[in-house]
Design a protein around this motif. Structure first.
Motif, short mmCIF file in Angstrom:
data_model
loop_
_atom_site.label_atom_id
_atom_site.label_comp_id
_atom_site.label_asym_id
_atom_site.label_seq_id
_atom_site.Cartn_x
_atom_site.Cartn_y
_atom_site.Cartn_z
N ALA A 37 2.48 -4.27 0.39
CA ALA A 37 1.75 -5.50 0.93
C ALA A 37 0.48 -5.82 0.77
N ARG A 38 -0.45 -4.72 1.02
CA ARG A 38 -1.89 -5.03 0.79
C ARG A 38 -2.13 -5.13 -0.88
N GLY A 39 -1.41 -4.45 -1.78
CA GLY A 39 -1.53 -4.64 -3.03
C GLY A 39 -1.14 -6.18 -3.57
N LEU A 40 -0.08 -6.63 -2.97
CA LEU A 40 0.54 -7.95 -3.43
C LEU A 40 -0.51 -9.14 -2.95
N ALA A 41 -1.19 -8.72 -1.74
CA ALA A 41 -2.15 -9.76 -0.91
C ALA A 41 -3.40 -9.73 -2.07
N CYS A 42 -3.76 -8.62 -2.62
CA CYS A 42 -4.98 -8.64 -3.27
C CYS A 42 -4.75 -9.05 -4.69
N LEU A 43 -3.52 -8.96 -5.26
CA LEU A 43 -3.14 -9.67 -6.44
C LEU A 43 -3.05 -11.24 -6.51
N ALA A 44 -2.37 -11.74 -5.28
CA ALA A 44 -2.52 -13.13 -4.96
C ALA A 44 -3.95 -13.69 -4.88
N ASP A 45 -4.74 -12.95 -4.15
CA ASP A 45 -6.30 -13.51 -3.98
C ASP A 45 -6.86 -13.55 -5.35
N MET B 194 0.24 -17.62 -5.33
CA MET B 194 1.57 -17.21 -4.84
C MET B 194 1.53 -16.81 -3.13
N ASP B 195 2.59 -17.33 -2.51
CA ASP B 195 2.60 -16.91 -1.18
C ASP B 195 3.14 -15.61 -0.87
N ILE B 196 2.54 -14.98 -0.09
CA ILE B 196 3.06 -13.66 0.37
C ILE B 196 3.87 -13.75 1.67
N LEU B 197 5.02 -13.68 1.65
CA LEU B 197 5.99 -14.04 2.72
C LEU B 197 6.28 -12.64 3.65
N PRO B 198 6.68 -12.88 4.92
CA PRO B 198 7.05 -11.49 5.75
C PRO B 198 8.16 -10.88 4.81
N PRO B 199 8.24 -9.55 5.09
CA PRO B 199 9.03 -8.69 4.46
C PRO B 199 10.52 -9.11 4.92
N SER B 200 11.46 -8.89 4.01
CA SER B 200 12.84 -9.13 4.56
C SER B 200 13.53 -7.85 4.28
N SER B 201 14.48 -7.19 5.34
CA SER B 201 15.02 -6.12 5.29
C SER B 201 16.29 -6.29 4.87
N ASP B 202 16.91 -7.51 4.79
CA ASP B 202 18.24 -7.67 4.53
C ASP B 202 18.39 -8.21 2.76
N ARG C 223 -9.43 -5.47 -10.15
CA ARG C 223 -9.93 -5.36 -8.64
C ARG C 223 -9.69 -4.00 -8.14
N VAL C 224 -10.79 -3.37 -7.69
CA VAL C 224 -10.81 -1.79 -7.03
C VAL C 224 -10.72 -1.88 -5.59
N ASP C 225 -9.86 -1.72 -4.75
CA ASP C 225 -9.81 -1.91 -3.45
C ASP C 225 -10.64 -0.89 -2.67
N PRO C 226 -11.60 -1.01 -1.93
CA PRO C 226 -12.43 -0.05 -1.25
C PRO C 226 -11.50 0.78 -0.28
N HIS C 227 -10.31 -0.01 0.30
CA HIS C 227 -9.44 0.59 1.30
C HIS C 227 -8.46 1.34 0.71
N PRO C 228 -8.46 2.53 1.24
CA PRO C 228 -7.29 3.58 0.69
C PRO C 228 -6.10 3.25 1.25
N THR C 229 -4.97 3.41 0.71
CA THR C 229 -3.52 3.32 1.10
C THR C 229 -2.65 4.30 0.59
N VAL C 230 -3.27 5.40 -0.06
CA VAL C 230 -2.47 6.38 -0.57
C VAL C 230 -2.88 7.86 -0.12
N LEU C 231 -2.15 8.49 0.27
CA LEU C 231 -2.43 10.08 0.43
C LEU C 231 -2.20 10.84 -0.80
N HIS C 232 -3.24 11.38 -1.70
CA HIS C 232 -3.18 11.78 -2.95
C HIS C 232 -3.55 13.29 -2.83
N ARG C 233 -2.49 14.32 -3.21
CA ARG C 233 -2.43 15.70 -2.98
C ARG C 233 -3.30 16.12 -4.20
#
Length: 328
Positions: A140-148, A1-9, A235-245
């Motif tokens: 974006a990071r989750g999508l990249a990891c799933l693609a990998d 799966m190709d991860i393409l740049p985000p599109s705002s439109d 897969r468990v990503d060691p890099h956090p991307t969520v602030l969890h209260r």
């Protein structure tokens, strides 16, 4: 799966003929959005008015813009529904949809199951929690990891969190998890923090097929176990991307008094889907189920012959083993 740049439109992800029409991706999307992964964010709300706006703002701030938001309120008595509907008609217009309006209180696991069933085919699913804040690279990071992972089979991504208090003041990082957990380790300890989970379309389809539990121990734990038990990839990503209260006085969901009840339920619900399980999973789960209500010495013997059934940290593993042997 190709991860393409985000599109705002990007075009609206909905084609609907009325307020109750089922969500669906459009049949054709203009390039490059046609090839871009499309993310269905699932959010169950319950008396979350103080925190919801921050969560919604962090979704709008994502680097990856090809998303849709499905939400369901689980019987709130505060302003949660008003906040969500204002977002739906305002900043989220065209890519935000309420599921089961006025459906009442089901509980968090059942509410997310309903949202999973509403997620459109051909979408990557991301669980969200009402009081979290996502960092901009989360999707974006989750999508990249799933693609990998490079698999057409069920795949699930999750990660660590930055723990914060109610005012978003840092408390530290969540405990590390095994980067590539197996089924037995995931039975001993939930490997997938729901607020971080993303899954591919094969995992979404799997999670809504077979014999679904009426009351799973937890929606995130159940999906993770099901993916692993059917030969999928987690897969468990060691890099956090969520602030969890972490709220003051918050009860941990799997304390000692509840863990073995959840453990038994998970084993038996997986075995109810025997036709979906890998041969190894069927064998291991059958061995575990045979001793759950038997003698303590049989459970001790099982632990000695099944080394994968463990938690990664020494102290937590000792506690797990004692609870498992005691059967309580």
């Amino acid at each position: 799966m190709d991860i393409l740049p985000p599109s705002s439109d990007a075009p609206s992800p909905w084609s609907a003929s009325g307020p109750e029409a089922a969500p669906a991706w459009p049949a054709a999307l203009p390039s490059p959005a046609r090839r871009a992964p499309r993310v269905a964010i699932l959010l169950s709300t319950f008396n979350g008015a103080p925190w919801l706006q921050a969560m919604l703002d962090s979704i709008l701030a994502q680097d990856w813009m090809q998303w849709m938001l499905l939400w369901r309120d689980d019987g709130s008595v505060d302003g949660s529904v008003a906040i969500m509907r204002q977002f739906q008609s305002g900043p989220g217009a065209g890519r935000c949809r309420e599921i089961d309006p006025g459906g009442g209180h089901l509980g968090i696991a059942a509410s997310y199951q309903m949202l999973l069933r509403a997620a459109p085919p051909a979408s990557t699913v991301a669980f969200a929690e009402q009081d979290d804040v996502w960092l901009p690279e989360k999707l974006a990071r989750g999508l990249a990891c799933l693609a990998d992972m490079q698999t057409d089979g069920p795949a699930l991504y999750c990660g660590r969190q930055i723990l914060v208090d109610s005012a978003l003041r840092p408390l530290g990082l969540s405990s590390p998890r095994t980067e590539r957990p197996g089924l037995l380790a995931a039975l001993a300890q939930n490997a997938a923090a729901g607020c971080t989970v993303m899954m591919n379309d094969a995992a979404r389809a799997l999670a809504t097929s077979g014999t679904l539990p009426d009351t799973p121990a937890a929606h995130d734990w159940w999906v993770c176990l099901l993916v692993l038990a059917t030969g999928g990839t987690v897969r468990v990503d060691p890099h956090p991307t969520v602030l969890h209260r972490r709220h003051r006085g918050e009860r941990q969901p799997y304390g000692p008094e509840r863990f073995m009840t959840a453990f038994r339920r998970n084993v038996r619900q997986l075995l109810a889907n025997e036709g979906l399980l890998s041969a190894t999973a069927r064998s291991d789960l059958g061995r575990i189920e045979a001793v759950l209500d038997g003698r303590r010495r049989d459970r001790l013997r099982l632990l000695r012959t099944m080394p994968g059934l463990h938690r990664p940290r020494w102290l937590e593993n000792m506690i797990f083993r004692l609870r498992f042997i005691a059967g309580a």
